[in-house]
Design a protein around this motif. Structure first.
Motif, mmCIF file in Angstrom:
data_model
loop_
_atom_site.group_PDB
_atom_site.id
_atom_site.type_symbol
_atom_site.label_atom_id
_atom_site.label_comp_id
_atom_site.label_asym_id
_atom_site.label_seq_id
_atom_site.Cartn_x
_atom_site.Cartn_y
_atom_site.Cartn_z
ATOM 1 N N TRP A 1 0.842 -1.199 0.000
ATOM 2 C CA TRP A 1 0.000 0.000 0.000
ATOM 3 C C TRP A 1 0.872 1.242 0.000
ATOM 4 O O TRP A 1 1.896 1.282 0.680
ATOM 5 N N ARG A 2 0.472 2.253 -0.736
ATOM 6 C CA ARG A 2 1.126 3.559 -0.711
ATOM 7 C C ARG A 2 0.124 4.618 -0.274
ATOM 8 O O ARG A 2 -0.960 4.716 -0.849
ATOM 9 N N GLY A 3 0.503 5.383 0.740
ATOM 10 C CA GLY A 3 -0.396 6.412 1.234
ATOM 11 C C GLY A 3 -0.780 7.413 0.168
ATOM 12 O O GLY A 3 -1.928 7.872 0.106
ATOM 13 N N LYS A 4 0.158 7.765 -0.712
ATOM 14 C CA LYS A 4 -0.129 8.763 -1.745
ATOM 15 C C LYS A 4 -1.197 8.266 -2.707
ATOM 16 O O LYS A 4 -2.026 9.042 -3.178
ATOM 17 N N ILE A 5 -1.192 6.960 -2.990
ATOM 18 C CA ILE A 5 -2.211 6.404 -3.887
ATOM 19 C C ILE A 5 -3.591 6.588 -3.278
ATOM 20 O O ILE A 5 -4.539 7.018 -3.936
ATOM 21 N N GLY A 6 -3.695 6.254 -1.993
ATOM 22 C CA GLY A 6 -4.970 6.429 -1.314
ATOM 23 C C GLY A 6 -5.409 7.877 -1.300
ATOM 24 O O GLY A 6 -6.586 8.187 -1.522
ATOM 25 N N SER A 7 -4.454 8.774 -1.068
ATOM 26 C CA SER A 7 -4.769 10.197 -1.062
ATOM 27 C C SER A 7 -5.247 10.663 -2.432
ATOM 28 O O SER A 7 -6.219 11.418 -2.540
ATOM 29 N N ASP A 8 -4.576 10.179 -3.489
ATOM 30 C CA ASP A 8 -4.976 10.552 -4.848
ATOM 31 C C ASP A 8 -6.369 10.034 -5.186
ATOM 32 O O ASP A 8 -7.061 10.598 -6.041
ATOM 33 N N LEU A 9 -6.784 8.961 -4.522
ATOM 34 C CA LEU A 9 -8.103 8.388 -4.771
ATOM 35 C C LEU A 9 -9.191 9.042 -3.917
ATOM 36 O O LEU A 9 -10.350 8.640 -3.973
ATOM 37 N N GLY A 10 -8.781 10.021 -3.121
ATOM 38 C CA GLY A 10 -9.761 10.768 -2.346
ATOM 39 C C GLY A 10 -9.795 10.456 -0.870
ATOM 40 O O GLY A 10 -10.587 11.035 -0.129
ATOM 41 N N MET A 11 -8.933 9.545 -0.418
ATOM 42 C CA MET A 11 -8.882 9.233 1.011
ATOM 43 C C MET A 11 -8.248 10.384 1.783
ATOM 44 O O MET A 11 -7.462 11.164 1.238
#
Length: 240
Positions: A59-69
């Motif tokens: 998991w990458r935090g930035k990916i989640g953030s980019d998805l709206g998390m």
């Protein structure tokens, strides 16, 4: 020189992707056993080893953030991914006879010890391999920054950054640019000015300010961790 090694105490930084191998995701048992064997080979040089492993294979935090998390939530999930990788690496190391401790920045005493600077140093002095997990315990910071911070806290002589897709620092991406030039040695200031993105800017500045050398090398070549510990010319050396 300490024994036959150039360094007495090192911080080894591994990306999460290094544990996935060609799979690109998850933990590849063959790959992690190979990494453990390489670490043991270096440990036999009587060097003190601390390891920080990322979580990008899970998991990458930035990916989640980019998805709206929420960025904080996404980053905490990334920290938990590093704990999973750390426990897997610990198991592989202990199966081949390496005494290992996992210390986490987020307390989870049922599975690992909490990070305490003096405790970490004591484990290293006793010859145990220490794995730092869960980043530095706060969101918005990468495991590169954690590597720089922990290296300063435990007075490491160098950060060895093992890469699974490149054998050093290049002027541009060698996979897409055939004219890319490999650097044998750089200063941190040059690395920042050239925007080479070896580490994030926070980690780069921290290493520069605290005079912590960095060696970037390929982790996929057997024996390279030992070669780096011996001070052989592999990869790219970055210093102040």
């Amino acid at each position: 020189m300490y024994g036959t090694s150039k360094y007495k105490r090192i911080v080894l930084k591994l990306s999460g992707e290094a544990l996935a191998g060609d799979d690109g995701f998850g933990i590849n048992p063959v790959v992690i056993k190979n990494l453990a064997a390489q670490v043991k080979e270096a440990k036999e040089l009587d060097v003190e080893i601390a390891i920080i492993v990322g979580g990008g294979n899970i998991w990458r935090g930035k990916i989640g953030s980019d998805l709206g998390m929420d960025r904080g939530t996404a980053d905490y999930m990334g920290m938990l991914a590093t704990v999973m990788n750390s426990l897997a690496l610990q198991d592989s190391l202990e199966q081949i006879g390496c005494e290992t401790r996992v210390l986490t920045s987020i307390e989870m005493k049922e599975v690992a010890e909490p990070y305490i600077r003096r405790r970490a140093i004591r484990h290293l002095e006793k010859g145990r391999i220490v794995i730092f997990a869960a980043g530095n315990g706060t969101p918005y910071f990468t495991t590169d920054t954690t590597a720089a911070l922990r290296a300063a806290e435990v007075n490491a002589d160098v950060i060895l950054m093992g890469k699974n897709n490149v054998d050093g620092v290049y002027s541009t991406d060698p996979k897409t640019d055939s004219s890319a030039v490999k650097f044998d040695e750089l200063t941190y200031l040059e690395m920042i000015q050239k925007n080479l993105q070896v580490m994030d800017s926070t980690a780069s500045s921290f290493c520069m300010d605290n005079d912590i050398p960095l060696v970037v090398f390929s982790i996929t070549d057997d024996g390279n961790i030992k070669r780096a510990v011996l001070g052989e010319t592999i990869g790219t050396l970055i210093n102040k």
